[in-house]
Design a protein around this motif. Structure first.
Motif, PDB file in Angstrom:
ATOM      1  N   ALA A   1       0.695  -1.144   0.008  1.00  0.00           N
ATOM      2  CA  ALA A   1       0.164  -0.001   0.056  1.00  0.00           C
ATOM      3  C   ALA A   1       0.884   1.108  -0.188  1.00  0.00           C
ATOM      4  CB  ALA A   1      -1.016  -0.011   1.133  1.00  0.00           C
ATOM      5  N   ILE A   2       1.835   1.338   0.960  1.00  0.00           N
ATOM      6  CA  ILE A   2       3.023   2.375   0.754  1.00  0.00           C
ATOM      7  C   ILE A   2       3.416   2.571  -0.472  1.00  0.00           C
ATOM      8  CG2 ILE A   2       5.083   3.251   1.940  1.00  0.00           C
ATOM      9  CD1 ILE A   2       4.076   1.910   4.483  1.00  0.00           C
ATOM     10  N   TYR A   3       3.913   1.471  -1.173  1.00  0.00           N
ATOM     11  CA  TYR A   3       4.525   1.456  -2.491  1.00  0.00           C
ATOM     12  C   TYR A   3       3.731   2.187  -3.516  1.00  0.00           C
ATOM     13  CZ  TYR A   3       7.134  -0.010  -6.428  1.00  0.00           C
ATOM     14  OH  TYR A   3       7.868  -0.241  -7.930  1.00  0.00           O
TER      15      TYR A   3
ATOM     16  N   THR B   1       1.276  -0.442 -12.095  1.00  0.00           N
ATOM     17  CA  THR B   1       1.998  -1.247 -10.830  1.00  0.00           C
ATOM     18  C   THR B   1       3.493  -1.296 -11.336  1.00  0.00           C
ATOM     19  OG1 THR B   1       1.803  -3.422 -12.318  1.00  0.00           O
ATOM     20  CG2 THR B   1       0.028  -2.852 -10.761  1.00  0.00           C
ATOM     21  N   GLY B   2       4.191  -1.332 -10.309  1.00  0.00           N
ATOM     22  CA  GLY B   2       5.625  -1.219 -10.314  1.00  0.00           C
ATOM     23  C   GLY B   2       6.166  -2.475 -10.051  1.00  0.00           C
ATOM     24  N   ASN B   3       7.465  -2.613  -9.558  1.00  0.00           N
ATOM     25  CA  ASN B   3       8.247  -3.898  -9.120  1.00  0.00           C
ATOM     26  C   ASN B   3       8.746  -3.717  -7.671  1.00  0.00           C
ATOM     27  OD1 ASN B   3       9.218  -6.267  -9.198  1.00  0.00           O
ATOM     28  ND2 ASN B   3      11.016  -5.810 -10.418  1.00  0.00           N
ATOM     29  N   LEU B   4       8.023  -3.948  -6.835  1.00  0.00           N
ATOM     30  CA  LEU B   4       8.434  -3.627  -5.510  1.00  0.00           C
ATOM     31  C   LEU B   4       9.312  -4.930  -4.919  1.00  0.00           C
ATOM     32  CD1 LEU B   4       7.755  -2.816  -2.437  1.00  0.00           C
ATOM     33  CD2 LEU B   4       6.012  -4.114  -2.310  1.00  0.00           C
TER      34      LEU B   4
ATOM     35  N   ILE C   1      11.410   3.615  -1.399  1.00  0.00           N
ATOM     36  CA  ILE C   1      10.651   4.544  -1.548  1.00  0.00           C
ATOM     37  C   ILE C   1      11.186   6.063  -1.654  1.00  0.00           C
ATOM     38  CG2 ILE C   1       8.914   5.567   0.039  1.00  0.00           C
ATOM     39  CD1 ILE C   1       8.146   2.754  -1.055  1.00  0.00           C
ATOM     40  N   LYS C   2      12.199   6.088  -1.338  1.00  0.00           N
ATOM     41  CA  LYS C   2      13.146   7.364  -1.363  1.00  0.00           C
ATOM     42  C   LYS C   2      13.135   7.637  -3.030  1.00  0.00           C
ATOM     43  CE  LYS C   2      15.415   8.522   2.895  1.00  0.00           C
ATOM     44  NZ  LYS C   2      16.594   8.537   3.461  1.00  0.00           N
TER      45      LYS C   2
ATOM     46  N   PRO D   1       6.987   2.520 -16.637  1.00  0.00           N
ATOM     47  CA  PRO D   1       7.196   2.522 -18.382  1.00  0.00           C
ATOM     48  C   PRO D   1       5.691   2.297 -19.219  1.00  0.00           C
ATOM     49  CG  PRO D   1       8.856   1.261 -17.234  1.00  0.00           C
ATOM     50  CD  PRO D   1       7.795   1.554 -16.124  1.00  0.00           C
ATOM     51  N   ASP D   2       4.769   1.425 -18.734  1.00  0.00           N
ATOM     52  CA  ASP D   2       3.590   1.058 -19.206  1.00  0.00           C
ATOM     53  C   ASP D   2       2.492   2.300 -19.151  1.00  0.00           C
ATOM     54  OD1 ASP D   2       4.347  -1.469 -19.888  1.00  0.00           O
ATOM     55  OD2 ASP D   2       3.284  -2.170 -17.848  1.00  0.00           O
TER      56      ASP D   2
END
Length: 339
Positions: free
Chosen positions: A106-108, A295-298, A312-313, A319-320
């Motif tokens: 959720a933070i990401y 969506t990214g890649n956590l 997170i910093k 890209p999508d």
């Protein structure tokens, strides 16, 4: 054990709320700073659930033995109650084990919005009822329809425009009839869930853009021959993959220039079940079933607090999202040239 678990559960509840209400990346960094107070021990001590399970299993065994000896319904009730409690305990055990990873995700996800200048909004203009009044693509599902998320953004590259990204969920209800070996028929209802995602572009936000025709271009793979719609461009590839619905054939002809047709065909390489729609309110819709545009890649979670903080910093690009906005820009430039 109990003190640590209570403290950790209190932190997660507070962090969940603060994440949802975060107004800047610093708010998220403050949450992670609070997590650092646990000094890496962001896991629940599972011995409390082990104790609960032992007590519950003991009650189950005692209930069975006592019922066999006395045949009293009270002990049968205790047996079934202990089974019910075991299911509840298992549910909360699994839920608690996933809570830190869920909070990290959720933070990401919130940080991705900040990094890409996106904002979750709650607007009556983008409610389910409002959208299905403006777009045919939202008239899906004979049981229920719901807009789960609306995110606002602005494209500043190639051509500037405001857009809204959405997640649309709908459900179809189907009645199945079965006949058994004795010839008796029975009916059962089935509920099929579907999700669509997409972008709505405010054409009025684009300088000198004046296009307000109602037009639908729907992905429809023709197994044999080609689709026959209200208008069909010369491209065989287009006619094999899309059907056009409109009451304004002249506007469709101006919209579907050879360059526009080529751009729409190229969308087939990156998107599934495409629909493109324009309306009288100067809006352009591009919808599909791809769920991973935002969506990214956590890489890490709060369990690796320091590494998660560094992740997170960083500013994370999508890209999508950039590719989708690029394709929309190409479509808008073509519209601008012809209207």
């Amino acid at each position: 054990m109990f003190q640590h678990n209570h403290r950790l559960q209190k932190f997660i509840a507070s962090a969940d709320q603060k994440t949802a209400e975060a107004n800047s990346p610093q708010d998220l960094l403050d949450i992670i700073a609070n997590a650092q107070e646990f000094k890496g021990n962001l896991q629940f001590d599972q011995r409390d659930f082990l104790l609960y399970f032992i007590i519950d299993i003991t009650a189950f065994i005692v209930g069975i033995i006592a019922f066999q000896k006395s045949d009293e319904s009270f002990w049968l009730f205790i047996t079934f109650l202990s089974l019910f409690v075991a299911v509840i305990l298992l549910f909360y055990y699994v839920k608690r084990r996933k809570s830190i990873d869920k909070l990290s995700a959720a933070i990401y996800a919130r940080d991705l919005l900040f990094d890409n200048q996106l904002e979750i909004i709650h607007s009556a203009n983008y409610s389910q009822k409002a959208l299905e009044a403006r777009f045919h693509d939202f008239i899906r599902g004979n049981y229920s329809r719901e807009i789960k998320t609306v995110i606002a953004g602005k494209n500043a590259e190639e051509i500037s425009f405001n857009y809204h990204y959405y997640h649309f969920h709908y459900v179809d209800e189907k009645t199945e009839t079965k006949t058994d070996s004795d010839g008796k028929t029975s009916t059962k209802k089935r509920y099929d869930h579907y999700d669509r995602y997409g972008f709505i572009v405010d054409l009025a936000s684009i300088k000198n853009m004046d296009f307000n025709s109602a037009l639908q271009i729907i992905y429809s793979k023709a197994l044999f021959g080609m689709n026959k719609g209200d208008y069909a461009p010369a491209s065989i590839t287009f006619r094999k993959n899309f059907i056009v619905k409109t009451k304004e054939s002249l506007q469709a002809a101006k919209f579907l220039t050879p360059s526009m047709v080529e751009t729409i065909e190229s969308l087939l390489q990156g998107f599934n079940q495409i629909t493109i729609e324009t309306n009288k309110h100067q809006e352009l819709l591009l919808s599909f079933t791809n769920h991973d545009i935002l969506t990214g890649n956590l890489q890490y979670s709060l369990k690796e607090t320091d590494l998660f903080l560094e992740e997170i910093k960083q500013t994370t690009a999508l890209p999508d999202l950039r590719y989708t906005l690029h394709m929309i820009s190409q479509m808008l430039q073509e519209i601008d040239h012809n209207f």
